[in-house]
Design an enzyme around this catalytic site. Structure first.
Site, short mmCIF file in Angstrom:
data_model
loop_
_atom_site.label_atom_id
_atom_site.label_comp_id
_atom_site.label_asym_id
_atom_site.label_seq_id
_atom_site.Cartn_x
_atom_site.Cartn_y
_atom_site.Cartn_z
N ASP A 52 0.81 -1.21 0.00
CA ASP A 52 0.00 0.00 0.00
C ASP A 52 0.85 1.27 0.00
O ASP A 52 2.05 1.21 0.27
CB ASP A 52 -0.86 0.04 1.27
CG ASP A 52 -1.98 -0.96 1.21
OD1 ASP A 52 -2.53 -1.17 0.12
OD2 ASP A 52 -2.30 -1.54 2.27
N TYR A 110 6.14 -9.98 6.74
CA TYR A 110 6.11 -8.53 6.96
C TYR A 110 6.55 -8.26 8.40
O TYR A 110 6.22 -9.05 9.30
CB TYR A 110 4.70 -7.98 6.80
CG TYR A 110 4.24 -7.75 5.38
CD1 TYR A 110 4.61 -6.59 4.70
CD2 TYR A 110 3.42 -8.67 4.73
CE1 TYR A 110 4.16 -6.36 3.40
CE2 TYR A 110 2.98 -8.44 3.43
CZ TYR A 110 3.35 -7.28 2.76
OH TYR A 110 2.92 -7.05 1.49
#
Lengths: 253, 253
Positions: A52, A110
């Site tokens: 994002d 992540y």
């Protein structure tokens, strides 16, 4: 045509995410334009995931096809001369014709960074979630453990992209405090839209006492997004590890 | 009037240094304007040193006089609401009337960071000197050691500010490698204009084989700026420690 995998790092602060968009500066577009200047033809980059806006990568893999004859080990240097300071190619590798940066990827990690201090740090702007109220990392770890395993993760995704299934497997979700920094590492076979950030938000929600870690199983079962915690801000999120295995090639970066 | 010392950190990338200038955005000016909004009167900040454009501070001390009645321990929070993300006040202290952030300071340490890797890092932009050619930290340490002691440092300063004497005492100048990062820590009773950065440039010059560490004594004796190494770029420099002792108050930060 050669199929080349590029290994990148980028500071995502200035970008509207990875994916090419109309009227927005993205990492993919910047990389495609830089690569085109080097290889002297238009290229299409396939990325390992749609990070994002504002999300970073310490490791990111993208592949593209080219007719150029530049030696693979020279490509990072050639590309870096054309790239802005916030995107770096640190390696390149020839891969088989069917290799696909997203399709061949079997596992991703992540890491989310929270700066948990009364006073913000000017060197962490856009790189952490600054959270001034004390967070108990033990409660966060208890909450995080409830996500591990194969579940339907519809409760921790944002609607926005069509996916066939919202079932994923989380291999680990660890919480570690180092001084004022809290690191949350999430490894899964795939991530739904905003899933990593919603999982972080839910762990923080638990530390705030708004839900009990024990409720997370039920929240996942019910698939109700509003029962889970908020989506943590993008600046704290980094893609940190990738595992590839498509039957012809296997590597970890 | 109260005399208050503020303890700051700042990322200097966006600023033309500490000192107030006409037509340029500086840390002092930004801090004075933010403070004026909090204490409701104009203020003048005295800083502990004139950091250059692009130089950072992990620790910086400034003092100002005020008639406001805000409790000292609340001041950092009040000021931070008025400051941009790249300047932070992390502490405040009431000091005696004669305390002066520069005059009461007896010793300072700057740390310089070199990123010595073939490939740059997108998270280090404007925060290190990216130096792709391998540097031998042992030669740098040998060069650095030659600066320690009381010397005339005219050979490693830029002309620009009038000073009575160019003699200073360097207490330590250490070089340490941690992976691809090289840290150079310089502690002195005072720094001439660009002195820290010229000392770093001279240590790099020695590692490049352009001068021998043994020549540094002679270069200092001769006071010839062109014989020493270049001024290292500002982004790698951080003010990191300060020692105060003016007979009435003594502390280290």
């Amino acid at each position: 045509m050669r199929n080349i995998a590029l290994f990148l790092k980028y500071n995502g602060t200035a970008y509207h995410g990875w994916q090419v968009q109309k009227n927005a500066c993205t990492v993919a577009q910047t990389l495609e334009e830089a690569t085109a200047r080097v290889v002297k033809h238009k290229v299409h980059m396939t990325g390992c995931g749609r990070t994002d806006a504002g999300v970073h990568a310490r490791v990111y893999v993208a592949n593209f096809r080219t007719s150029c004859t530049i030696p693979t080990d020279r490509l990072p240097y050639a590309l870096n001369t054309q790239l802005p300071d916030d995107i770096v190619v640190f390696n390149a590798m020839d891969v088989h014709d069917d290799f696909n940066a997203i399709g061949s990827c079997v596992r991703k990690e992540y890491t989310y960074q929270i700066y948990n201090s009364h006073i913000r740090d000017p060197f962490y702007t856009d790189r952490v979630w600054f959270y001034p109220k004390h967070l108990d990392e033990k409660i966060m770890a208890e909450a995080a453990a409830r996500f591990v395993g194969t579940h339907d993760f519809a409760a921790v995704r944002s609607v926005g992209t069509d996916v066939k299934s919202t079932v994923r497997t989380v291999y680990h979700f660890d919480v570690e405090r180092q001084g004022d920094l809290i690191y949350l590492r999430i490894c899964a076979n795939g991530f739904l839209y905003n899933m990593a950030r919603a999982m972080v938000g839910t762990a923080v929600y638990a530390a705030e006492g708004k839900i009990s870690p024990k409720e997370i199983g039920r929240i996942l079962d019910e698939g109700n997004r509003t029962a889970a915690g908020p989506t943590a801000p993008p600046g704290g999120l980094y893609m940190t590890q990738l595992w590839y295995d498509d039957g012809k090639i296997a590597f970890h970066v």
